[in-house]
Design a protein around this motif. Structure first.
Motif: not given
Length: 327
Positions: A160, A202, A204-206, A216, A218, A220
């Motif tokens: 993350d 969040r 998601a998946g970035q 992937n 996340d 934040y």
């Protein structure tokens, strides 16, 4: 993710040569070897830990990269270590960083003497996130039995990531967006109504890409709501100051109060004392969990005395004060 001090794990100085590192690993590996400690999970974890350390600094190429990371991380700590350390710059790319170590019979005998690794024993058993981030998944869990190794690759989720974002109180009230560049992509991040300092949004998946087919991570956004000149905030409630004239405090009346959603009329009852606190229900901040509900706005009334009274008016007020024993 925590930094791993591999020198400390092996009990060697940071300038130790290859021979010293190998000797330290040999001593610890024999001590915590599964054949010496059957069924001892703690010893097995220690064996994995020292094996990981030796994989990292017992290999010249990996040790060079580890030294770069260690020196950069320590410099970041010495400068105050603000925010979160960015591990992504050190992340091994997919397909890079294989760390298979296949021992010859001679090297195995030198390391472990008469110890025999169980054919099914996995010396790695899965290295830490720190190791995998730096050096890739490689052949996770290699066995080392007379030149043989078994390998498998387990999917691992990406790390993350976090980014600090500042918003105004008005943006926190209305909700807003931020356009970000993440991994070469432009992403419009929506920041919901009611966010507070410390709220996390969040995406998601970035985050960082997963390894071995893993998902992937996340991304934040860590929110800081900037201080406001007119309002103070406590939870979803706001407080502001309001000035009431001497005459309005005596006779009552109305005053206009600015809120984050326009002006509203506040009724002032007669004989209002200075520092009276008025409540405007539902005129505070929206609740983050339910933006249809709002906190309250409190107005601290501050009494303003007239500065243009004539002598005659002052004398009349003095007479009234004497009459009611206020002087």
């Amino acid at each position: 993710m925590d930094f791993k001090d591999y020198y400390s794990i092996l009990g060697v100085p940071k300038d130790a040569d290859d021979k010293t590192i190998k000797k330290a690993y040999q001593k610890l590996a024999k001590k915590y070897h599964p054949d010496v400690n059957p069924g001892n999970k703690e010893a097995e974890e220690k064996f994995k830990e020292v094996t990981e350390a030796y994989e990292a600094i017992g290999d010249p190429e990996k040790r060079r990269k580890y030294e770069e990371v260690r020196q950069n991380y320590e410099a970041w700590q010495n400068s105050g270590g603000r925010g979160n350390y960015d591990w992504s710059r050190w992340q091994a790319q997919p397909g890079q960083g294989s760390y298979t170590r296949t021992m010859s019979p001679e090297e195995f005998a030198e390391m472990f003497g008469d110890f025999g690794l169980n054919e099914n024993f996995n010396s790695g058993g899965g290295f830490s996130d720190f190791f995998s981030t730096l050096f890739g998944m490689g052949d996770r869990g290699q066995g080392t039995r007379y030149g043989r190794h078994t390998s498998y690759t387990q999917p691992q989720a990406g790390q993350d990531r976090e980014l600090d974002i500042s918003v105004s109180l008005e943006e926190a009230y209305l909700g807003t967006t931020r356009v970000l560049e993440i991994g070469g992509k432009r992403i419009e991040a929506k920041i919901p109504k009611g966010v507070r300092t410390g709220s996390k949004v969040r995406l998601a998946g970035q985050g960082n890409p997963g390894l071995g087919g893993g998902a992937n991570g996340d991304f934040y956004l860590v929110i800081t709501v900037k201080p406001h000149s007119a309002y103070s905030r406590e939870g979803d409630d706001l407080t502001t100051e309001g000035s009431i004239s001497f005459y309005r405090a005596i006779f009552g009346g109305e005053m206009q109060v600015k809120t984050l959603n326009g002006e509203v009329t506040l009724k002032i009852p007669p004989h209002t004392q200075g520092n009276t606190r008025f409540r405007l229900k539902g005129k505070g901040m929206p609740h983050l969990e339910n933006s249809k509900h709002y906190g309250d706005l409190y107005v601290n009334a501050r009494l303003i005395l007239p500065d243009d009274l004539s002598k005659k008016e002052i004398d009349e007020l003095r007479e009234i004060a004497h009459r009611y024993h206020h002087l």
